[in-house]
Design a protein around this motif. Structure first.
Motif, PDB file in Angstrom:
ATOM      1  N   UNK A 105       0.862  -1.208   0.000  1.00  0.00           N
ATOM      2  CA  UNK A 105       0.000   0.000   0.000  1.00  0.00           C
ATOM      3  C   UNK A 105       0.887   1.244   0.000  1.00  0.00           C
ATOM      4  N   UNK A 106       0.408   2.236  -0.636  1.00  0.00           N
ATOM      5  CA  UNK A 106       1.285   3.379  -0.907  1.00  0.00           C
ATOM      6  C   UNK A 106       1.314   4.411   0.214  1.00  0.00           C
ATOM      7  N   UNK A 107       0.418   4.308   1.156  1.00  0.00           N
ATOM      8  CA  UNK A 107       0.269   5.438   2.071  1.00  0.00           C
ATOM      9  C   UNK A 107       1.280   5.419   3.219  1.00  0.00           C
ATOM     10  N   UNK A 108       2.165   4.431   3.238  1.00  0.00           N
ATOM     11  CA  UNK A 108       3.268   4.455   4.189  1.00  0.00           C
ATOM     12  C   UNK A 108       2.910   4.152   5.622  1.00  0.00           C
ATOM     13  N   UNK A 109       2.108   3.112   5.835  1.00  0.00           N
ATOM     14  CA  UNK A 109       1.847   2.704   7.214  1.00  0.00           C
ATOM     15  C   UNK A 109       3.158   2.262   7.853  1.00  0.00           C
ATOM     16  N   UNK A 110       3.287   2.515   9.126  1.00  0.00           N
ATOM     17  CA  UNK A 110       4.602   2.325   9.743  1.00  0.00           C
ATOM     18  C   UNK A 110       4.756   1.039  10.541  1.00  0.00           C
ATOM     19  N   UNK A 158      -1.917  -9.215   5.863  1.00  0.00           N
ATOM     20  CA  UNK A 158      -2.994  -9.022   4.888  1.00  0.00           C
ATOM     21  C   UNK A 158      -4.168  -8.266   5.516  1.00  0.00           C
ATOM     22  N   UNK A 159      -4.359  -8.475   6.829  1.00  0.00           N
ATOM     23  CA  UNK A 159      -5.396  -7.723   7.527  1.00  0.00           C
ATOM     24  C   UNK A 159      -5.081  -6.227   7.470  1.00  0.00           C
ATOM     25  N   UNK A 160      -3.811  -5.905   7.705  1.00  0.00           N
ATOM     26  CA  UNK A 160      -3.404  -4.488   7.637  1.00  0.00           C
ATOM     27  C   UNK A 160      -3.710  -3.920   6.261  1.00  0.00           C
ATOM     28  N   UNK A 161      -3.360  -4.669   5.233  1.00  0.00           N
ATOM     29  CA  UNK A 161      -3.636  -4.215   3.872  1.00  0.00           C
ATOM     30  C   UNK A 161      -5.131  -4.067   3.616  1.00  0.00           C
ATOM     31  N   UNK A 162      -5.897  -5.031   4.084  1.00  0.00           N
ATOM     32  CA  UNK A 162      -7.338  -5.017   3.829  1.00  0.00           C
ATOM     33  C   UNK A 162      -8.014  -3.848   4.545  1.00  0.00           C
ATOM     34  N   UNK A 163      -7.601  -3.607   5.793  1.00  0.00           N
ATOM     35  CA  UNK A 163      -8.217  -2.520   6.566  1.00  0.00           C
ATOM     36  C   UNK A 163      -7.903  -1.174   5.909  1.00  0.00           C
ATOM     37  N   UNK A 164      -6.679  -1.035   5.457  1.00  0.00           N
ATOM     38  CA  UNK A 164      -6.314   0.213   4.808  1.00  0.00           C
ATOM     39  C   UNK A 164      -7.067   0.380   3.485  1.00  0.00           C
ATOM     40  N   UNK A 165      -7.120  -0.689   2.703  1.00  0.00           N
ATOM     41  CA  UNK A 165      -7.842  -0.629   1.426  1.00  0.00           C
ATOM     42  C   UNK A 165      -9.320  -0.331   1.656  1.00  0.00           C
ATOM     43  N   UNK A 166      -9.865  -0.880   2.736  1.00  0.00           N
ATOM     44  CA  UNK A 166     -11.283  -0.670   3.030  1.00  0.00           C
ATOM     45  C   UNK A 166     -11.571   0.807   3.265  1.00  0.00           C
ATOM     46  N   UNK A 167     -10.642   1.481   3.955  1.00  0.00           N
ATOM     47  CA  UNK A 167     -10.874   2.914   4.194  1.00  0.00           C
ATOM     48  C   UNK A 167     -10.982   3.674   2.880  1.00  0.00           C
ATOM     49  N   UNK A 168     -10.151   3.308   1.929  1.00  0.00           N
ATOM     50  CA  UNK A 168     -10.115   4.055   0.666  1.00  0.00           C
ATOM     51  C   UNK A 168     -11.147   3.563  -0.346  1.00  0.00           C
ATOM     52  N   UNK A 169     -11.952   2.578   0.035  1.00  0.00           N
ATOM     53  CA  UNK A 169     -12.986   2.057  -0.869  1.00  0.00           C
ATOM     54  C   UNK A 169     -14.357   2.435  -0.316  1.00  0.00           C
ATOM     55  N   UNK A 217       1.962 -15.433   7.389  1.00  0.00           N
ATOM     56  CA  UNK A 217       2.196 -15.993   6.078  1.00  0.00           C
ATOM     57  C   UNK A 217       2.978 -15.029   5.182  1.00  0.00           C
ATOM     58  N   UNK A 218       2.502 -13.813   5.076  1.00  0.00           N
ATOM     59  CA  UNK A 218       3.197 -12.846   4.224  1.00  0.00           C
ATOM     60  C   UNK A 218       4.403 -12.277   4.973  1.00  0.00           C
ATOM     61  N   UNK A 219       5.538 -12.177   4.283  1.00  0.00           N
ATOM     62  CA  UNK A 219       6.718 -11.673   4.982  1.00  0.00           C
ATOM     63  C   UNK A 219       6.950 -10.190   4.709  1.00  0.00           C
ATOM     64  N   UNK A 220       6.082  -9.603   3.910  1.00  0.00           N
ATOM     65  CA  UNK A 220       6.160  -8.151   3.707  1.00  0.00           C
ATOM     66  C   UNK A 220       4.787  -7.663   3.269  1.00  0.00           C
ATOM     67  N   UNK A 221       4.541  -6.373   3.432  1.00  0.00           N
ATOM     68  CA  UNK A 221       3.216  -5.829   3.117  1.00  0.00           C
ATOM     69  C   UNK A 221       3.052  -5.526   1.631  1.00  0.00           C
ATOM     70  N   UNK A 222       4.157  -5.381   0.927  1.00  0.00           N
ATOM     71  CA  UNK A 222       4.086  -4.942  -0.470  1.00  0.00           C
ATOM     72  C   UNK A 222       4.072  -6.135  -1.421  1.00  0.00           C
ATOM     73  N   UNK A 223       2.961  -6.798  -1.499  1.00  0.00           N
ATOM     74  CA  UNK A 223       2.854  -7.908  -2.453  1.00  0.00           C
ATOM     75  C   UNK A 223       1.711  -7.664  -3.435  1.00  0.00           C
ATOM     76  N   UNK A 224       1.226  -6.426  -3.466  1.00  0.00           N
ATOM     77  CA  UNK A 224       0.210  -6.058  -4.451  1.00  0.00           C
ATOM     78  C   UNK A 224      -1.212  -6.401  -4.052  1.00  0.00           C
ATOM     79  N   UNK A 225      -1.537  -6.255  -2.743  1.00  0.00           N
ATOM     80  CA  UNK A 225      -2.913  -6.526  -2.306  1.00  0.00           C
ATOM     81  C   UNK A 225      -3.891  -5.587  -3.000  1.00  0.00           C
ATOM     82  N   UNK A 226      -4.941  -6.167  -3.545  1.00  0.00           N
ATOM     83  CA  UNK A 226      -5.977  -5.370  -4.176  1.00  0.00           C
ATOM     84  C   UNK A 226      -7.309  -6.061  -3.927  1.00  0.00           C
ATOM     85  N   UNK A 227      -8.296  -5.316  -3.441  1.00  0.00           N
ATOM     86  CA  UNK A 227      -9.610  -5.919  -3.196  1.00  0.00           C
ATOM     87  C   UNK A 227     -10.132  -6.507  -4.504  1.00  0.00           C
ATOM     88  N   UNK A 228     -10.594  -7.754  -4.447  1.00  0.00           N
ATOM     89  CA  UNK A 228     -11.167  -8.390  -5.639  1.00  0.00           C
ATOM     90  C   UNK A 228     -10.156  -9.085  -6.518  1.00  0.00           C
TER      91      UNK A 228
END
Lengths: 278, 336
Positions: free
Chosen positions: B1-6, B154-165, B181-192
């Motif tokens: 996700x691009x918004x730079x969660x820390x 993935x929960x972090x990614x989903x929650x952030x994506x949910x805000x912007x959707x 499972x995921x070892x980094x947040x930048x694996x291209x999570x996209x809803x759908x």
């Protein structure tokens, strides 16, 4: 309050009733009794108390109105049309295929509807959400929720009542259209509500009991609610189901039936005569 | 996700899934004053309490009254705020379903429902606290998107994506720790959009939630022990379902297993089956999940083994499916 203003609001209420009966007759189904009982309350809210502008239905600072007893929307549609939210002619589409005017109000389809309702007992929670949002956003607007008496049997109403007092939501006013009838009979036969004022008082609300067809009392009650700053207010408006038409008044059977053409003609004559006496 | 969660990987290893949710919501709340939080006396359990601590004026604990909670959230959303509402999955989707349906989904209001203790993850608490029907229920709510993240990241990614959707979104997470499972947040999570975790041409395992880890474990064993190449899809979004990924899997592997911590009726397996049936293409197909029964109790991992939605269960099913007599079709290449 000046007599002339009281008469104007009474007249509006009669216009609401006449339009309501006309559109219900045209639709061939819908809720007559509860629409007629709330007409005076709607008249005061829309033509005197509420800070709204039909030209700007989405204006952020407007007062909000929620018809928690959503089935009584014919009178609300008539009120919104009289206020100028949509043309009077569109009232005849009520309940017809694809109409914007559904049997229960839909905010996505009908201008002037602040929240969709129909499943009873839910309006007060939504109203509380709006009231708390207004506080967070530092707005001065007020939120009005009109509830039927039968729907007070829903537990969620009391969840909302408890929460509104907890949050001291003084910008929230509930009005109960206390006509004491519901589909299957009187409140007492189906599920007793009294002592109603005591219930609300014990939940921490300011309780104002009035005659729901006395315009001056309705106006004063809203003023008293507005002056109450430390808790939400409930106006228990004693009403007559079917008010204004003698053969509809206080008849359980008129909850969900509509007038035939002959009955409509008779009702309109009676309403016109009552209007003349103002 | 691009918004730079820390939040960092270090955090992700130390925190439970819901703690990550709480932390992410705090970060989002910092940037977006329109976010408000709700719980019904489960602020601590769902970890939305972290948001409460940080933004006490923007949080509402409405008491044990879920119906009222969703109604208030709807009113707030109508007034322009963005409510995140957290309670246990079973209460969000059943106790307050009329309110979720009528107040939120019907009106297409911008309310994010982050439901915890999903599936069998509240294992020992008993069947009144298991929730194996929520995906089926929420999938049939028009306007609502349904997401089941595989782990904390993935929960972090989903929650952030949910805000912007915009619009109602239901995110189902588990109680406690999920296997990371995921070892980094930048694996291209996209809803759908499903995440392809392993390449494979013999069989596809489509999983969501805690079953994703199990599916990848099974795929590794199939590759090493059986010489079978299994494709694994993390189908984190149940609605809108990624039709493209499913049809590609039908074409490429002709054998599909779905696996979910949910009743086999109405959830991921049903969603995938609908896509396959609608395509008119042939495919050997099995759904793993809770077999239309009220579950027994036990630890989550024991229950996953019992209902065969763990690595061994997936292995057993995959081997059976690969052994099935399967009619070849000369025209397979024409179908995509």
């Amino acid at each position: 309050m000046e007599i002339i203003q009281v008469n104007e609001l009474s007249k509006k209420a009669y216009q609401i009733r006449k339009l309501t009966l006309e559109l219900l007759c045209e639709a061939k189904s819908g809720h007559t009794g509860g629409s007629l009982s709330e007409a005076d309350i709607l008249s005061v809210l829309y033509f005197s108390k509420m800070n709204i502008d039909p030209a700007k239905p989405d204006w952020e600072d407007r007062d909000r109105f929620i018809l928690s007893k959503g089935h009584a929307c014919p009178a609300l549609y008539a009120t919104l049309a009289l206020k100028g939210y949509f043309p009077l002619e569109s009232l005849s589409t009520l309940r017809k295929l694809g109409s914007k005017l559904q049997g229960h109000p839909d905010m996505k389809r009908t201008l002037g509807i602040d929240i969709s309702t129909g499943s009873l007992g839910q309006g007060l929670s939504a109203g509380l959400g709006m009231a708390l949002a207004s506080r967070l956003l530092k707005k001065q607007n007020r939120i009005y929720v009109l509830l039927g008496c039968g729907e007070l049997q829903e537990g969620q109403v009391w969840e909302a009542a408890m929460a509104a007092a907890h949050y001291k939501a003084a910008n929230l006013t509930a009005i109960i259209d206390y006509n004491r009838l519901q589909i299957d009979g009187s409140n007492s036969e189906v599920m007793e509500l009294s002592p109603l004022a005591d219930k609300w008082r014990s939940f921490g609300w300011k309780v104002i009991e009035i005659d729901g067809h006395n315009i001056e009392q309705i106006v004063n009650a809203f003023e008293e609610a507005k002056q109450t700053v430390d808790c939400p207010s409930v106006i228990i408006a004693k009403t007559v189901k079917g008010k204004g038409v003698s053969f509809i008044e206080n008849q359980v059977g008129w909850h969900g039936r509509v007038p035939t053409k002959e009955e409509l003609a008779k009702a309109l004559i009676e309403l016109d005569e009552r209007m003349k006496t103002l | 996700m691009a918004s730079g969660l820390t939040y960092t990987m270090l955090d992700a290893t130390k925190l439970s899934t819901s703690e990550i949710y709480g932390a992410v919501l705090c970060e989002l709340g910092e940037k977006h004053p329109d976010i408000v939080g709700f719980s019904a006396d489960l602020a601590k359990s769902t970890k939305i309490g972290l948001f409460q601590k940080k933004f006490p004026d923007r949080f509402f604990n409405v008491g044990i009254a879920e119906q009222n909670m969703f109604g208030i959230a709807a009113g707030m959303a109508k007034a322009g705020l963005t409510p995140f509402v957290s309670t246990f999955a079973i209460f969000a989707t059943m106790r307050a379903l009329d309110q979720v349906h009528t107040d939120i989904c019907y009106q297409n209001l911008n309310v994010k429902i982050i439901a915890t203790h999903g599936g069998l993850s509240f294992g020992q608490a008993g069947s009144t606290h298991h929730c194996t029907e929520d995906l089926s229920i929420m999938r049939s709510m028009a306007n609502c998107q349904v997401i089941v993240p595989a782990d904390g990241i993935e929960t972090a990614n989903a929650v952030e994506a949910a805000y912007y959707t915009p619009g109602p979104i239901y995110i189902r997470i588990n109680r406690g720790f999920d296997r990371r499972f995921y070892d980094r947040a930048e694996y291209g999570f996209k809803i759908g959009k499903a995440v392809k975790l392993t390449e494979g041409t013999d069989i596809t395992i489509i999983a969501c939630g805690s079953c994703v880890y199990q599916a990848v474990e099974a795929a590794n064993i199939l590759a090493n022990a059986d010489g079978i190449k299994a494709r694994v899809l993390d189908m984190h979004t149940i609605k809108p379902i990624d039709k493209e990924a499913i049809l590609e899997a039908v074409h490429d592997t002709r054998r599909i297993i779905t696996v979910e911590d949910h009743n086999v009726i109405g959830g991921l397996g049903s969603a995938v089956a609908e896509v396959i049936a609608g395509s008119g293409k042939g495919c050997a197909f099995e759904r793993l999940g809770i077999p239309d029964t009220f579950s027994i109790i036990g630890l989550h991992e024991d229950l996953m083994a019992y209902y065969k939605i763990d690595t061994n269960g997936i292995l057993e099913c995959a081997r059976e499916l690969l052994g099935r007599d399967f009619e070849a079709d000369d025209d397979w290449e024409d179908e995509v």
